[in-house]
Design a protein around this motif. Structure first.
Motif, PDB file in Angstrom:
ATOM      1  N   HIS A 124       9.161   1.876  -0.360  1.00  0.00           N
ATOM      2  CA  HIS A 124       8.421   3.128  -0.481  1.00  0.00           C
ATOM      3  C   HIS A 124       9.014   4.277   0.305  1.00  0.00           C
ATOM      4  O   HIS A 124       8.971   5.428  -0.133  1.00  0.00           O
ATOM      5  N   ASP A 125       9.531   3.983   1.494  1.00  0.00           N
ATOM      6  CA  ASP A 125       9.904   5.084   2.378  1.00  0.00           C
ATOM      7  C   ASP A 125      10.921   4.589   3.406  1.00  0.00           C
ATOM      8  O   ASP A 125      10.557   4.041   4.444  1.00  0.00           O
ATOM      9  N   GLU A 168      13.023   6.244   5.378  1.00  0.00           N
ATOM     10  CA  GLU A 168      13.102   6.942   6.659  1.00  0.00           C
ATOM     11  C   GLU A 168      12.004   6.477   7.620  1.00  0.00           C
ATOM     12  O   GLU A 168      12.257   6.204   8.796  1.00  0.00           O
ATOM     13  N   THR A 169      10.785   6.380   7.106  1.00  0.00           N
ATOM     14  CA  THR A 169       9.680   5.950   7.960  1.00  0.00           C
ATOM     15  C   THR A 169       9.900   4.517   8.428  1.00  0.00           C
ATOM     16  O   THR A 169       9.618   4.177   9.575  1.00  0.00           O
ATOM     17  N   THR A 170      10.436   3.684   7.551  1.00  0.00           N
ATOM     18  CA  THR A 170      10.717   2.299   7.949  1.00  0.00           C
ATOM     19  C   THR A 170      11.704   2.274   9.111  1.00  0.00           C
ATOM     20  O   THR A 170      11.571   1.480  10.038  1.00  0.00           O
ATOM     21  N   ARG A 171      12.704   3.169   9.070  1.00  0.00           N
ATOM     22  CA  ARG A 171      13.654   3.262  10.186  1.00  0.00           C
ATOM     23  C   ARG A 171      12.933   3.587  11.475  1.00  0.00           C
ATOM     24  O   ARG A 171      13.248   3.045  12.528  1.00  0.00           O
ATOM     25  N   LEU A 172      11.966   4.512  11.385  1.00  0.00           N
ATOM     26  CA  LEU A 172      11.242   4.937  12.589  1.00  0.00           C
ATOM     27  C   LEU A 172      10.452   3.793  13.216  1.00  0.00           C
ATOM     28  O   LEU A 172      10.055   3.859  14.367  1.00  0.00           O
ATOM     29  N   MET A 173      10.186   2.751  12.434  1.00  0.00           N
ATOM     30  CA  MET A 173       9.460   1.607  12.976  1.00  0.00           C
ATOM     31  C   MET A 173      10.400   0.647  13.690  1.00  0.00           C
ATOM     32  O   MET A 173      10.007  -0.421  14.144  1.00  0.00           O
ATOM     33  N   VAL A 206      13.156  -0.733  12.219  1.00  0.00           N
ATOM     34  CA  VAL A 206      13.745  -1.693  11.285  1.00  0.00           C
ATOM     35  C   VAL A 206      15.199  -1.304  11.011  1.00  0.00           C
ATOM     36  O   VAL A 206      15.478  -0.143  10.728  1.00  0.00           O
ATOM     37  N   VAL A 232      17.533  -0.968   8.535  1.00  0.00           N
ATOM     38  CA  VAL A 232      17.379  -0.963   7.090  1.00  0.00           C
ATOM     39  C   VAL A 232      18.530  -1.690   6.397  1.00  0.00           C
ATOM     40  O   VAL A 232      18.319  -2.454   5.458  1.00  0.00           O
TER      41      VAL A 232
END
Lengths: 239, 301
Positions: free
Chosen positions: B180-181, B183-188, B190, B192
């Motif tokens: 889904h997203d 960039e946001t996953t990176r911020l968590m 993860v 990628v």
């Protein structure tokens, strides 16, 4: 805790931030205010590692001592160091439940028990989220999504919590609630870097503030000083 | 023009259809996973399937390894190839326009096929079927070999295992989040690229298992054997709703049934066997372009 010296950021081909210095001390609430396009988001996104096209120096002091340069670090390294960003526009994952969003926030942590403790802790801060724990993120109201975005950023147990426009698009009563919670999080010992267009609310809770204008720092001081500053009053607080 | 059929006969075709369909489904899962995360059609996926079949052939026929080792080695080898494809052909293009990665996918597919002709030779080679899997027995009036039951059983078990991984583990959560997203996953926190590599590894391993079972069913291997099953599995993924893993299996089974049953009832059409898949594709695109189980595309708020 975070020293920024001579920072230049290029974002989308634009020289968005020009030679700024900032200093964030442990336990402080520092706010970065300014108009749309002044370079606030570019600055915070560079610290989070999302924008890699920057020069200057950013030095992070770890809680146990020891300094790290943030040059070239990707977002996952920042999170592991203890820097976490709740992005502008909330960016909740709409197809994941509230709890899954929070679990994802704790991705860098391993200890299940400690993660469960953090989960309890954020549910304590945001009781509404507990009620919504099995609901998909996309079905939450705007205010609840903002709470979730902040809670999710807290799940990595950050030393430095960065919030990009947490009041954006919220009703005034919710804005007040969000700022109360930010203050509460700070009281519990977390350092906060707050980017805001709602200058009044941000300055009221900030220990230290920087005003960005077209990529440069126009003014800085304590929150109280800037609230009294005639230039700030005229430009950002409606006279 | 249709023919009358006894129940036993029908069951024979039914089992055949489930077997073929579950293989399509297993390959389709790889397409759908990569598409779900990267919006990329991994054209090399059918070639990983082919490599899996070849590796098991070399391991068991040329090097005479025991079957269990041969199968594991083949899965490992094909998985490694899938990871290399991602690393070399797709990862450098992660921030490039989507069409660049698509062209790269077509290129890498041709490369693997033609390299295989050079290395393995273009001659089809016979695969030796383990006698244990081919010992015929009867249930009622239906004659069966164990392989016919083993293929769908393994396929369904693997698909179920994959669903467990995606819905019950941290890595699976990260995969669902990336789709889904990014960039946001990176911020968590993860990584990628690592999760994407895991996606390719899982898809390739499933394709390798499908390739091995395919090579056992139609006991031969050749360098272009991945093309038509690859296309069909891709169609199955679209039919089931691209991005959905249960959809991919359902699409594969639907395709298996359409293909086997139309030939069973209308033997005269058997020359058009490969056309049914494309007819199915046209129909679903006309009637329900998101596929049977595809998510409605939501606008991001």
């Amino acid at each position: 805790m975070l020293e920024i010296r001579g920072l230049d950021v290029w974002y989308g081909g634009i020289h968005a931030v020009k030679n700024i210095d900032m200093s964030i001390g442990r336990g402080e609430i520092v706010t970065l205010i300014g108009a749309n396009g002044a370079g606030k988001s570019s600055t915070i996104r560079a610290v989070a590692g999302l924008v890699r096209d920057w020069k200057g120096s950013m030095t992070f002091t770890k809680p146990e001592g020891g300094q790290v340069s943030l040059a070239g670090c990707p977002p996952e390294t920042m999170v592991r160091l203890g820097i976490s960003l709740s992005p502008e526009g909330r960016r909740i994952l709409p197809h994941l439940t509230t709890e899954e969003n929070l679990t994802l926030g704790a991705f860098t942590r391993k200890d299940r028990e400690e993660i469960a403790e953090s989960m309890e802790h954020v549910y304590g801060l945001f009781p509404k989220l507990r009620e919504r724990r099995n609901q998909k993120g996309g079905t939450l109201s705007g205010g609840e999504q903002q709470m979730l975005a902040v809670a999710r950023a807290l799940m990595s147990k950050p030393e430095l919590l960065m919030l990009d426009e947490p009041s954006l698009g919220l009703a005034p009563i919710l804005v007040a609630e969000v700022f109360d919670i930010i203050r509460e999080i700070n009281r519990q010992g977390r350092t906060i870097l707050l980017v805001e267009q709602n200058a009044y609310a941000a300055l009221k809770i900030a220990h230290k503030a920087y005003v960005l204008e077209t990529g440069e720092i126009a003014l800085s001081g304590t929150g109280a000083e800037l609230l009294e500053n005639p230039k700030v009053r005229e430009a950002y607080l409606g006279g | 023009m249709g023919i009358k059929m006894s129940f036993d006969m029908f069951m024979q075709h039914f089992i055949n259809a489930v077997g073929l369909g579950s293989l399509y489904g297993l390959i389709a899962i790889g397409y759908t996973m990569v598409y779900g995360i990267l919006r990329l059609i991994n054209f090399a996926h059918g070639d990983i399937f082919m490599l899996g079949a070849y590796f098991v052939f070399f391991a068991t026929v040329s090097y005479k390894l025991p079957w269990a080792f041969g199968v594991l080695a083949a899965i490992a080898g094909a998985t490694l190839c899938g990871l290399l494809v991602d690393r070399i052909a797709y990862r450098p293009l992660r921030n490039a326009p989507r069409i660049s990665a698509l062209i790269s996918a077509i290129g890498v597919s041709f490369f693997i096929e033609n390299l295989s002709v050079v290395v393995f030779s273009g001659m089809p080679r016979p695969v030796v079927q383990p006698p244990l899997l081919m010992k015929a027995f009867s249930i009622g009036g239906v004659r069966l070999v164990p392989l016919a039951l083993l293929v769908p059983a393994i396929s369904f078990a693997l698909a179920a295992g994959l669903l467990w991984l995606i819905y019950r583990t941290r890595s699976g959560l990260a995969m669902r989040s990336i789709s889904h997203d990014i960039e946001t996953t990176r911020l968590m926190g993860v990584s990628v690229d690592r999760i994407i590599a895991l996606t390719f590894a899982l898809g390739s391993a499933l394709a390798a298992v499908a390739g091995i079972m395919w090579a056992l069913r139609y006991p031969r291997v050749e360098p272009f054997m991945g093309i038509i099953p690859g296309f069909k599995a891709f169609i199955a993924a679209v039919f089931g709703g691209i991005g959905s893993i249960p959809g991919a299996m359902l699409g594969g089974l639907s395709l298996g049934f359409v293909e086997i049953m139309s030939i069973a009832f209308f033997p005269k059409l058997s020359g058009y066997r490969d056309a049914f898949a494309f007819i199915l594709l046209i129909l679903i695109l006309l009637v329900k372009p998101t596929g049977l189980m595809g998510e409605k595309l939501e606008d991001k708020i």
